[in-house]
Design an enzyme around this catalytic site. Structure first.
Site, short mmCIF file in Angstrom:
data_model
loop_
_atom_site.label_atom_id
_atom_site.label_comp_id
_atom_site.label_asym_id
_atom_site.label_seq_id
_atom_site.Cartn_x
_atom_site.Cartn_y
_atom_site.Cartn_z
N HIS A 1 -60.05 -41.41 -15.60
CA HIS A 1 -59.35 -40.57 -16.73
C HIS A 1 -59.21 -38.80 -16.04
O HIS A 1 -58.50 -38.08 -16.24
CB HIS A 1 -60.88 -39.86 -17.21
CG HIS A 1 -61.19 -41.64 -18.39
ND1 HIS A 1 -62.57 -41.90 -19.02
CD2 HIS A 1 -59.99 -42.14 -18.99
CE1 HIS A 1 -61.90 -42.58 -19.54
NE2 HIS A 1 -60.76 -42.68 -19.98
N ARG B 1 -45.20 -48.25 -26.91
CA ARG B 1 -46.08 -48.81 -26.05
C ARG B 1 -47.79 -49.01 -26.87
O ARG B 1 -48.43 -47.64 -27.27
CB ARG B 1 -47.00 -48.63 -24.43
CG ARG B 1 -45.78 -49.19 -23.52
CD ARG B 1 -46.25 -48.24 -21.73
NE ARG B 1 -45.20 -49.12 -21.14
CZ ARG B 1 -44.90 -48.10 -19.70
NH1 ARG B 1 -44.22 -47.18 -20.59
NH2 ARG B 1 -43.48 -48.81 -19.70
N ARG C 1 -43.22 -51.52 -29.91
CA ARG C 1 -43.41 -53.19 -28.61
C ARG C 1 -45.20 -53.68 -29.88
O ARG C 1 -45.56 -52.54 -29.84
CB ARG C 1 -44.05 -52.69 -27.16
CG ARG C 1 -43.89 -53.95 -26.31
CD ARG C 1 -43.94 -53.90 -25.31
NE ARG C 1 -44.86 -53.09 -24.44
CZ ARG C 1 -44.92 -52.44 -23.24
NH1 ARG C 1 -44.22 -53.22 -22.79
NH2 ARG C 1 -46.44 -52.22 -23.33
N GLU D 1 -38.52 -59.88 -18.99
CA GLU D 1 -39.50 -59.20 -18.42
C GLU D 1 -40.07 -60.52 -17.57
O GLU D 1 -40.53 -60.31 -16.14
CB GLU D 1 -40.81 -58.83 -18.46
CG GLU D 1 -40.61 -57.81 -19.94
CD GLU D 1 -42.35 -57.36 -20.12
OE1 GLU D 1 -42.69 -56.35 -19.83
OE2 GLU D 1 -42.69 -57.58 -21.10
N ASN E 1 -40.46 -53.21 -14.90
CA ASN E 1 -41.31 -53.44 -14.32
C ASN E 1 -41.84 -54.96 -13.93
O ASN E 1 -41.50 -55.26 -12.77
CB ASN E 1 -42.48 -53.13 -14.28
CG ASN E 1 -41.69 -51.00 -14.69
OD1 ASN E 1 -40.60 -50.83 -14.54
ND2 ASN E 1 -42.37 -50.80 -15.99
N ASP E 2 -42.20 -55.55 -14.93
CA ASP E 2 -42.36 -56.69 -14.69
C ASP E 2 -41.22 -58.05 -14.66
O ASP E 2 -41.69 -58.85 -13.89
CB ASP E 2 -42.43 -56.60 -15.91
CG ASP E 2 -44.63 -56.95 -16.36
OD1 ASP E 2 -45.12 -57.28 -15.48
OD2 ASP E 2 -44.30 -56.09 -17.93
N ARG F 1 -47.31 -56.39 -9.34
CA ARG F 1 -46.85 -54.62 -8.87
C ARG F 1 -47.66 -53.55 -8.87
O ARG F 1 -46.94 -52.73 -8.55
CB ARG F 1 -45.59 -54.52 -10.39
CG ARG F 1 -47.07 -54.66 -11.50
CD ARG F 1 -46.53 -54.65 -13.07
NE ARG F 1 -45.91 -53.37 -13.53
CZ ARG F 1 -45.65 -52.73 -15.15
NH1 ARG F 1 -45.84 -54.21 -15.30
NH2 ARG F 1 -46.61 -52.20 -15.25
N CYS G 1 -35.94 -49.88 -20.66
CA CYS G 1 -36.96 -49.16 -20.52
C CYS G 1 -38.10 -49.39 -19.34
O CYS G 1 -39.36 -48.70 -19.29
CB CYS G 1 -37.43 -49.80 -21.62
SG CYS G 1 -38.81 -51.63 -22.16
C1 PEP Z 1 -41.63 -53.01 -17.89
O1 PEP Z 1 -42.24 -54.06 -17.74
O2 PEP Z 1 -40.89 -52.75 -16.96
C2 PEP Z 1 -42.74 -52.44 -19.10
C3 PEP Z 1 -41.58 -51.49 -19.63
O3 PEP Z 1 -43.84 -52.79 -19.82
P1 PEP Z 1 -44.64 -52.11 -18.91
O4 PEP Z 1 -44.62 -51.78 -17.80
O5 PEP Z 1 -45.46 -51.43 -19.82
O6 PEP Z 1 -45.26 -53.52 -18.67
MG MG Z 2 -44.31 -55.05 -18.83
#
Ligand code: PEP
Ligand code: MG
Length: 850
Positions: free
Chosen positions: A474, A581, A618, A711, A734-735, A745, A782
């Site tokens: 936190h 999110r 989402r 993803e 990211n995924d 990751r 995104c």
């Molecule tokens: C991603 O995976 O790029 C994404 C935007 O989703 P999150 O980072 O919330 O898993």
């Molecule tokens: Mg993701």
């Protein structure tokens, strides 16, 4: 029907039709070794479990796979359908009775889908056992085929009060609080192990969870306690061998009672992969005396001087004369602390700071923890002073939490110390003062408390470092929300640095440089000034559209987590929301938000974003590294390849339906679109869409546009097929990167290689754009690369239509697009696809855009 034959034997009638199997032949040792009790198994031919006797339902498991009937004579018969069926979480079972119901022989108790069990459970073999074996003698089993409700399966003689009374005199010993590690809680198997061991002691032994307790020698009593994973339990024994029993039973409970998938809290060395992923990135140890490493907790550069923060110990006396006075003192302090926290929350809510308010709401909840309060009050009853009792209770709990292998839980230890300290100060009459720090300070502490951090002044605090905690604590969240650079998990030698030492803290790079030269300081300050000037310039033009020099427009929208973020979009030039999110709405709470709560939240965001700007919501994306205590996902060997994203929603349709209804209702207030996370197959998309269609029809509202997150490589490869069934794509880079490279990751060692500019990832992005455009659908990005200066020209060149980035990045991304030329971007993108490495990609982008 009477379950008594001519010879005073009690007769138990078949609850199912099928073949009888002796318990000894069951492939689960807790049943075959009769730890649960004595009886028989049935290989079922039908799917209706009936009562095998007259009696009362004393326990119906929440997963509906097990039920207990208590006969008039007190004998309890447990029926457990299939082996390991607790993990089916109720799927395939439909209970026909509830606890407390009176039943007669043959009453249907549970209907179950035998085909589903045959394909999804280890075995459909159903166990029928007497759990109160101390009450019976000479059990005789039948054999062969039996018909439900007709044939006996076993008989026994009741002992008639010859029960051996537990030894209730002697010392009373309580265990420490134990957090149950079993993924499926204390279901039949671990309950049997516990009861079996407990029965080997003479003492009376009780298992406590909150205000409820169970006889630890009774499997059904333990099961009825409904102890879930993560619940805190205490074992209390009274009798001649109480201490011995507690030592043995607490050890067993901590280690999961032999259940698969449990990692004992005291064995971090064997932490599972997900625990490693959730663990803070272990700081590297620097060899340079003037350089210290830590975990990047909040980005930014800070130049200042060391100031060591130490929390003073509050002295307390151990014993008190009058427990009644101490109890009153304790309740008054608890009430005052709750009042303080309530006021703090209202203040933060009024100041539109719900994220911080939520942290203090979580603190209030910690004060409601019945075990914590129980331990303190029982210690007061034993003659301890209220401050001593309370301090012992919360420090013990905090230490236990800190020792948890799951870092998300471990980092809540600091919250407990914070709120515990608040009550302790009130008990000891010590006034909580706002700390005073020198100007340009870089604070160093073992840990800062969330309440200290929330009040830090950005003008005089240049940054802070803690030797404990990680990026998910936190304190780190607060630092990011305040824009203060911070490092966590620092090398411990940071605590020995003298006050006044000049330093440069790099919150993004994870370093603290000591005694920098004047030239180095000047260099950082120059960079900070230049960055600030650029930021101001970009901000001044943020409201202008992002159009390349040759007239190609890219939509630049925001990734947001809630209303507070939504309120900043307009000022920063955001053209809508590319990713809401929603999981933030579900976090820091003990139960899921209701449809009404969600509706109000989405409606407020939609109204803030406005009727003409897109708002892409989402659906809940949890699992993998994002856990919700009230939506437990059983331990998985590969959580990132397990129940994540849409899979969680499809597995728990009621959660998905509630959320979809709330979004659909809110869609009247804005340009709302729905996006499903982690879609891997067309079947998943179709199932999710079917639920959405049903809810849309039920509410009678207009349909909304439906998008998917790309993803997973399979989804990118099948973009042409998905484009026929989705209205838009948003690439979660990211995924997509972690799944393309098969690198976690958040992995401490691999994370630096999880590069979204790896040519393999770029090829999948190119494939997604091609497939979507061929089907007439638009594509956004995104994930993190949408705001990466090296990635933006490539994404534009590959044909991406929309970039959804974090709020502060919006003005800079728009400014960068305005400096680009589409034709050049297309050439760069083609070259990037032919590169060998991510580093090579960066180099060609730098060269082409310098
Ligand atoms: C991603 O995976 O790029 C994404 C935007 O989703 P999150 O980072 O919330 O898993
Ligand atoms: Mg993701």
């Amino acid at each position: 029907m009477f379950n008594q034959d001519d010879h005073s034997r009690t007769v138990i009638i078949a609850p199912l039709s099928g073949e009888l199997v002796p318990l000894e032949r069951v492939s689960d040792p807790v049943f075959s070794q009769k730890m649960v009790g004595d009886g028989i198994a049935i290989d079922p031919l039908d799917g209706v479990l009936r009562s095998p006797c007259d009696g009362k339902i004393t326990q119906l498991h929440s997963a509906s796979h097990a039920v207990t009937v208590q006969m008039m004579n007190g004998v309890e018969i447990l029926m457990h359908i299939g082996l390991d069926t607790v993990s089916l979480k109720g799927q395939g079972f439909s209970p026909k009775v509830k606890e407390g119901d009176q039943v007669t022989t043959g009453t249907p108790l549970i209907e179950f889908d035998l085909d589903y069990l045959a394909t999804n459970a280890k075995s459909a073999l159903t166990l029928v056992v007497v759990t109160t074996t101390e009450k019976i003698d000479s059990l005789t089993q039948a054999s062969g085929m039996v018909a439900a409700g007709q044939n006996p399966i076993f008989t026994f003689i009741c002992k008639g009060g010859a029960e051996t009374a537990p030894s209730a005199s002697g010392e009373r010993v309580a265990s420490d609080a134990i957090l149950v590690p079993n993924p499926a809680g204390l279901h039949a198997r671990p309950a049997a192990v516990l009861a079996n061991v407990a029965r080997s002691y003479r003492s009376d032994i009780r298992l406590h969870r909150g205000e409820n307790q169970a006889n630890a020698k009774s499997v059904t009593s333990i099961m009825a306690l409904d102890v879930r994973q993560g619940a805190r339990v205490i074992v209390i024994a009274q009798g001649v061998d109480a201490a011995e029993a507690i030592a043995k039973l607490s050890g067993l409970l901590q280690q999961g009672l032999g259940d698969e998938g449990c990692k004992p809290a005291a064995a971090p060395a064997s932490a599972t992969k997900d625990e490693v992923a959730a663990a803070p990135t272990r700081p590297r140890q620097s060899d340079e005396p003037n350089l210290l490493f830590g975990v990047a907790a909040s980005p930014g550069l800070g130049v200042g001087n060391i100031f060591q923060v130490r929390h003073g110990e509050i002295a307390v006396t151990e014993n008190a004369d009058n427990p009644d006075d101490e109890r009153k003192l304790f309740s008054a302090a608890m009430e005052r602390a709750k009042g303080q926290l309530g006021a703090l929350q209202s203040q933060l809510q009024a100041g539109n700071d719900p994220a911080k308010a939520a942290i203090f709401a979580a603190h209030s909840e910690l004060l409601e923890d019945p075990e914590l309060v129980d331990i303190a009050t029982s210690s007061i009853a034993k003659g301890k002073s209220a401050p001593f009792a309370w301090r012992s209770a919360f420090t013990l709990h905090a230490e236990r939490l800190a020792g948890m292998p799951n870092q998300l839980l471990a980092q809540r230890a600091n919250d407990l110390r914070d709120v515990g300290g608040r009550v302790l100060e009130l008990l000891a009459g010590v006034e909580r003062k706002k700390p005073v720090y020198p100007a340009e300070a870089v604070l160093i502490a073992e840990d800062l408390l969330p309440s200290d951090t929330a009040s830090l002044d950005r003008q005089c605090i240049m940054g802070f470092c803690t030797t404990r905690g990680g990026a998910t604590s936190h304190v780190a969240i607060l630092a990011r929300s305040l824009g203060i650079p911070a490092l966590a998990g620092m090398e411990p030698r940071a605590l020995d640095l003298p006050n006044g030492t000049p330093v440069i803290l790099d919150g993004g790079g994870g370093t603290l440089r000591l005694n920098p030269s004047t030239a180095e300081i000047e260099h950082v300050r120059r960079e900070q000034r230049a960055a600030e000037a650029k930021r101001q310039e970009n901000l001044a033009r943020a409201h202008e559209p992002a159009i390349t020099l040759d007239g190609h427009r890219i939509e630049v929208v925001a990734n947001i987590g809630g209303l507070r973020d939504a309120q900043q979009i307009e000022g920063l030039g955001g053209e809508g929301v590319g990713l809401l999110r929603t999981e933030f709405l579900f976090m820091e709470r003990s139960s899921a938000p209701s449809e009404e709560e969600q509706f109000e939240a989405y409606k407020a965001i939609a109204q803030t974003v406005g009727p003409n700007r897109p708002l892409i919501i989402r659906t809940l994306d949890v699992g993998g590294d994002k856990a919700l205590a009230y939506l437990p996902i059983p331990a998985e060997d590969n959580p990132f390849l397990g129940e994540r994203g849409i899979r969680v929603g499809l597995d728990r349709p009621e959660v998905l339906r509630t959320q979809l209804r709330a979004i659909l209702r809110a869609s009247a207030f804005g340009k709302v679109m729905i996006m499903f996370p982690m879609i891997a197959t067309l079947a998943e998309l179709r199932d999710a869409k079917a639920i959405l269609c049903e809810e849309t029809a039920r509410l009678g509202v207009p349909a909304v546009r439906i998008g998917i997150m790309v993803e997973i490589p399979a989804t990118a490869v099948m973009a042409p097929q998905f484009a026929k069934e989705a209205d838009f794509f948003s690439i979660g880079s990211n995924d997509l990167t972690q799944y393309t490279l098969a690198m976690d990751r958040g992995h401490p060692k691999l994370a630096p290689h999880v590069d979204g500019l790896n040519p393999a990832v770029l090829a999948l992005i190119a494939q997604s754009v091609k497939g979507a455009h061929a089907g007439g659908k638009w594509v956004g990005v995104c994930g993190g690369i949408a705001a990466d200066v090296h990635a933006v020209p490539i994404l534009v060149g590959l044909g991406i239509d929309e970039l959804s980035v974090s709020l502060p990045a919006i003005p800079a991304v728009k400014a960068q697009i305005r400096s680009l030329r589409l034709t050049v971007c297309q050439q760069i993108a083609q070259k990037a696809l032919d590169c060998d490495t991510g580093a090579e990609v960066r180099a060609i982008v730098s060269k082409a855009t310098e």
